[in-house]
Scaffold this active site. Structure first.
Site, PDB file in Angstrom:
ATOM      1  N   HIS A   1       0.836  -1.216   0.000  1.00  0.00           N
ATOM      2  CA  HIS A   1       0.000   0.000   0.000  1.00  0.00           C
ATOM      3  C   HIS A   1       0.866   1.259   0.000  1.00  0.00           C
ATOM      4  O   HIS A   1       0.458   2.297   0.522  1.00  0.00           O
ATOM      5  CB  HIS A   1      -0.948   0.045   1.198  1.00  0.00           C
ATOM      6  CG  HIS A   1      -1.659  -1.249   1.455  1.00  0.00           C
ATOM      7  ND1 HIS A   1      -2.849  -1.574   0.857  1.00  0.00           N
ATOM      8  CD2 HIS A   1      -1.315  -2.312   2.218  1.00  0.00           C
ATOM      9  CE1 HIS A   1      -3.227  -2.781   1.263  1.00  0.00           C
ATOM     10  NE2 HIS A   1      -2.307  -3.254   2.082  1.00  0.00           N
TER      11      HIS A   1
ATOM     12  N   SER B   1      14.349  22.157 -16.079  1.00  0.00           N
ATOM     13  CA  SER B   1      13.145  22.949 -16.298  1.00  0.00           C
ATOM     14  C   SER B   1      13.545  24.284 -16.899  1.00  0.00           C
ATOM     15  O   SER B   1      14.607  24.821 -16.598  1.00  0.00           O
ATOM     16  CB  SER B   1      12.433  23.169 -14.959  1.00  0.00           C
ATOM     17  OG  SER B   1      11.636  24.334 -15.007  1.00  0.00           O
TER      18      SER B   1
ATOM     19  N   LYS C   1      15.600  22.257 -10.890  1.00  0.00           N
ATOM     20  CA  LYS C   1      14.988  20.993 -11.304  1.00  0.00           C
ATOM     21  C   LYS C   1      15.922  20.036 -12.045  1.00  0.00           C
ATOM     22  O   LYS C   1      16.732  20.444 -12.856  1.00  0.00           O
ATOM     23  CB  LYS C   1      13.795  21.269 -12.229  1.00  0.00           C
ATOM     24  CG  LYS C   1      12.539  21.663 -11.495  1.00  0.00           C
ATOM     25  CD  LYS C   1      12.084  20.566 -10.553  1.00  0.00           C
ATOM     26  CE  LYS C   1      10.747  20.904  -9.925  1.00  0.00           C
ATOM     27  NZ  LYS C   1       9.637  20.475 -10.739  1.00  0.00           N
TER      28      LYS C   1
ATOM     29  N   ASN D   1      14.788  16.465 -13.701  1.00  0.00           N
ATOM     30  CA  ASN D   1      13.603  15.610 -13.798  1.00  0.00           C
ATOM     31  C   ASN D   1      13.897  14.220 -14.374  1.00  0.00           C
ATOM     32  O   ASN D   1      14.728  14.085 -15.263  1.00  0.00           O
ATOM     33  CB  ASN D   1      12.552  16.298 -14.679  1.00  0.00           C
ATOM     34  CG  ASN D   1      12.118  17.632 -14.102  1.00  0.00           C
ATOM     35  OD1 ASN D   1      12.026  17.779 -12.886  1.00  0.00           O
ATOM     36  ND2 ASN D   1      11.884  18.604 -14.973  1.00  0.00           N
TER      37      ASN D   1
ATOM     38  N   GLU E   1       9.489   8.894 -16.952  1.00  0.00           N
ATOM     39  CA  GLU E   1       8.132   9.401 -17.214  1.00  0.00           C
ATOM     40  C   GLU E   1       7.696   9.095 -18.637  1.00  0.00           C
ATOM     41  O   GLU E   1       6.541   8.747 -18.881  1.00  0.00           O
ATOM     42  CB  GLU E   1       8.083  10.906 -16.937  1.00  0.00           C
ATOM     43  CG  GLU E   1       8.234  11.213 -15.459  1.00  0.00           C
ATOM     44  CD  GLU E   1       8.329  12.709 -15.150  1.00  0.00           C
ATOM     45  OE1 GLU E   1       8.177  13.050 -13.976  1.00  0.00           O
ATOM     46  OE2 GLU E   1       8.570  13.507 -16.067  1.00  0.00           O
TER      47      GLU E   1
ATOM     48  N   TYR F   1      -8.143 -12.977 -46.813  1.00  0.00           N
ATOM     49  CA  TYR F   1      -7.559 -11.644 -46.741  1.00  0.00           C
ATOM     50  C   TYR F   1      -8.627 -10.564 -46.941  1.00  0.00           C
ATOM     51  O   TYR F   1      -9.522 -10.683 -47.769  1.00  0.00           O
ATOM     52  CB  TYR F   1      -6.463 -11.479 -47.812  1.00  0.00           C
ATOM     53  CG  TYR F   1      -5.847 -10.088 -47.789  1.00  0.00           C
ATOM     54  CD1 TYR F   1      -4.805  -9.785 -46.924  1.00  0.00           C
ATOM     55  CD2 TYR F   1      -6.335  -9.074 -48.616  1.00  0.00           C
ATOM     56  CE1 TYR F   1      -4.259  -8.505 -46.883  1.00  0.00           C
ATOM     57  CE2 TYR F   1      -5.799  -7.794 -48.581  1.00  0.00           C
ATOM     58  CZ  TYR F   1      -4.765  -7.515 -47.708  1.00  0.00           C
ATOM     59  OH  TYR F   1      -4.231  -6.255 -47.667  1.00  0.00           O
TER      60      TYR F   1
ATOM     61  N   GLN G   1      -4.256  -4.488 -43.914  1.00  0.00           N
ATOM     62  CA  GLN G   1      -3.156  -3.564 -44.163  1.00  0.00           C
ATOM     63  C   GLN G   1      -2.948  -2.653 -42.943  1.00  0.00           C
ATOM     64  O   GLN G   1      -1.870  -2.112 -42.734  1.00  0.00           O
ATOM     65  CB  GLN G   1      -3.464  -2.729 -45.411  1.00  0.00           C
ATOM     66  CG  GLN G   1      -2.408  -1.716 -45.758  1.00  0.00           C
ATOM     67  CD  GLN G   1      -2.583  -1.180 -47.175  1.00  0.00           C
ATOM     68  OE1 GLN G   1      -2.358  -1.888 -48.150  1.00  0.00           O
ATOM     69  NE2 GLN G   1      -3.009   0.056 -47.298  1.00  0.00           N
TER      70      GLN G   1
ATOM     71  N   LYS H   1      -0.017  -2.920 -39.968  1.00  0.00           N
ATOM     72  CA  LYS H   1       1.397  -2.531 -39.989  1.00  0.00           C
ATOM     73  C   LYS H   1       1.736  -1.383 -39.062  1.00  0.00           C
ATOM     74  O   LYS H   1       2.684  -1.472 -38.278  1.00  0.00           O
ATOM     75  CB  LYS H   1       1.838  -2.213 -41.415  1.00  0.00           C
ATOM     76  CG  LYS H   1       1.904  -3.496 -42.179  1.00  0.00           C
ATOM     77  CD  LYS H   1       2.255  -3.409 -43.592  1.00  0.00           C
ATOM     78  CE  LYS H   1       1.843  -4.735 -44.198  1.00  0.00           C
ATOM     79  NZ  LYS H   1       0.389  -5.046 -44.074  1.00  0.00           N
TER      80      LYS H   1
HETATM   81  N1  ARG Z   1      -0.375  -3.651 -48.890  1.00  0.00           N
HETATM   82  C1  ARG Z   1      -1.134  -4.834 -48.663  1.00  0.00           C
HETATM   83  C2  ARG Z   1      -1.164  -5.130 -47.168  1.00  0.00           C
HETATM   84  O1  ARG Z   1      -0.358  -4.632 -46.482  1.00  0.00           O
HETATM   85  C3  ARG Z   1      -0.543  -6.002 -49.367  1.00  0.00           C
HETATM   86  C4  ARG Z   1      -1.523  -7.054 -49.706  1.00  0.00           C
HETATM   87  C5  ARG Z   1      -2.418  -6.576 -50.778  1.00  0.00           C
HETATM   88  N2  ARG Z   1      -3.340  -7.593 -51.160  1.00  0.00           N
HETATM   89  C6  ARG Z   1      -4.444  -7.305 -51.870  1.00  0.00           C
HETATM   90  N3  ARG Z   1      -5.215  -8.284 -52.117  1.00  0.00           N
HETATM   91  N4  ARG Z   1      -4.744  -6.073 -52.193  1.00  0.00           N
HETATM   92  O2  ARG Z   1      -1.994  -5.841 -46.683  1.00  0.00           O
END
Ligand code: ARG
Length: 459
Positions: free
Chosen positions: A156, A277, A283, A285, A290, A317, A322, A325
């Site tokens: 605590h 600061s 200061k 920091n 942080e 897919y 996409q 990423k």
């Molecule tokens: N740039 C696309 C991605 O990152 C690649 C795959 C594209 N595939 C498609 N069927 N358009 O997912």
């Protein structure tokens, strides 16, 4: 720039649509993985007689040059291309003509991007494991030097029982060790090769998927082509593992921010790892801590983004994928820089062991041991607890510690107190008698440290 799929279309893509659709801006970092995967694919196509061997040879040779050119900056991955796959194929075809156009035989960007991401993630997982190992090494060296550095342990956020610095930060050693094993788990589970799955239903060409998988260092090919092109579990696993690591870093950061405060003064941050600061000249920091604490929220956000992208997606897919990423790259970059910076900061930290010791002697951290002393003299634990509670009240009133009372004062609370109580509740005894497995007593701690050393050597 010509698109890979222009044939079926009679109109140019709207500029805004193109900008919205393109992923080159962020998937260009996959160039190495994309080229490596393409080389393996071309080699296999040649060997299987799917494309002429001399075309395969030309493709492999030129892809090697493209990689070199990108790496030395002679070839810039510019905007305009739809994605990294289009870029590599376009440059290849520009350079070697028709042979380049044969590279995509028996392949889709769906299995291609799945492969690229797996190769990238695998590499990053190895890097992060090595970074975590460095951090563990720094923690271990602090532990080795501080098995007798006494300090208070808290519950605590109130002083509870005395412990040592080695024991305290040993808890973080355990956390980051688990993080390492999570990295290993997710690297192991993801290590199957999706290339050869095609768009979703495999291909009619006699591809040798085993060969490609082997060349690229996978345990083998994936077993279901639909799953192969739509699986993002490995990214989610990595992002959850990274979120947990960030949570650990954030807790440790919070700890150090407190310890660095004017009230605690347990540590002094190195000038190289602090900032000042603009208005308050005094200061210094703890910004790294942080920021690490703050960036933890960002990595959690990346995980939740990706979970939400994947939720409800039908097979196989979908372009939604996409969107895997940016959060994946952001989480990887963020976690990696946090681990590295935190490690440097920790390695340069100065621990004020004298302040820690004084703090452990204040705040009745030996109250449990005083009760245990009475238990040793035959008093039932519940009664001993009550007696020491009264003793603590008396001390608060007097403004002193239990071991600063005289034997007479102690005996007024209970006649069973004898001269040996002072040794029994001294800071040293309180710590060194805690010898159960996992406890802070230095004899117990040394054994654990030996185990850690061995673990690190075998990592
Ligand atoms: N740039 C696309 C991605 O990152 C690649 C795959 C594209 N595939 C498609 N069927 N358009 O997912």
């Amino acid at each position: 720039m010509a698109q890979l799929w222009g044939g079926r279309f009679t109109k140019q893509t709207d500029e805004a649509v193109k900008a919205f659709n393109d992923s080159i801006g962020f998937d260009k970092r996959l160039y190495r993985e994309d080229i490596t995967g393409s080389i393996a694919h071309a080699r296999m196509l040649g060997k299987q007689g799917v494309i002429p061997q001399e075309d395969a040879d030309a493709i492999i040779k030129e892809l090697g040059k493209i990689l070199e050119d990108v790496e030395k900056g002679a070839l810039v991955i510019g905007p305009g291309y739809e994605d990294i796959h289009s870029f590599v194929e376009a440059v290849l075809t520009e350079r070697i003509g028709d042979a380049g156009k044969r590279l995509h035989t028996g392949r889709s960007r769906n299995d291609q991007v799945a492969l690229d991401m797996k190769l990238y993630t695998r590499r990053k997982t190895q890097e992060i494991s090595a970074d975590l190992r460095e951090l563990l090494q720094v923690i271990l060296s602090v532990m080795e030097k501080n098995t007798h550095t006494y300090m208070p342990g808290f519950t605590h956020l109130q002083k509870a029982q005395p412990t040592t610095l080695a024991h305290y930060i040993g808890a973080y050693f355990e956390m980051f060790l688990r993080d390492c094993s999570r990295m290993k788990d997710c690297a192991g589970r993801m290590n199957t090769c999706p290339l050869g799955s095609g768009a979703l239903a495999g291909t009619t060409y006699p591809l040798d998927r085993e060969m490609v998988a082997k060349e690229l260092g996978f345990d083998g090919p994936t077993r279901n082509s639909m799953d192969s092109v739509s699986d993002r579990d490995y990214l989610l696993e990595l992002l959850s593992a990274l979120s947990i690591t960030m949570m650990h870093l954030s807790r440790f950061s919070e700890e150090l921010i407190l310890w660095n405060s004017n009230e605690y003064r347990f540590v002094e941050m190195d000038d190289a790892y602090s900032t000042g600061s603009s208005i308050m000249p005094q200061k210094k920091n703890p910004d790294i801590c942080e920021l690490v604490r703050g960036k933890t929220g960002r990595v959690y956000g990346d995980l939740v983004s990706l979970l939400t992208v994947m939720k409800g997606l039908p097979l196989a897919y979908n372009k939604d994928m996409q969107e895997d990423k940016e959060p994946a790259f952001d989480a990887i970059d963020t976690a990696q820089s946090c681990i590295r910076l935190f490690t440097g900061m920790l390695a340069s930290l100065r621990f004020r062991t004298d302040v820690m010791r004084l703090s452990a002697m204040r705040g009745f951290t030996n109250a449990t041991d005083a009760a245990d002393y009475l238990v040793g003299k035959g008093v039932p634990f519940r009664d001993a607890h009550g007696l020491i509670g009264r003793l603590v009240l008396y001390c608060i009133d007097k403004g002193c510690a239990i071991d600063e009372l005289t034997l007479e004062e102690l005996q007024q609370i209970s006649p069973v107190f004898e001269e040996d109580v002072f040794d029994a509740i001294s800071l040293e005894t309180c710590v060194e008698k805690r010898l159960t497995i996992g406890a802070p007593g230095s004899a117990a701690m040394e054994k654990v440290i030996d185990t850690y050393r061995e673990l690190l050597n075998n990592m």
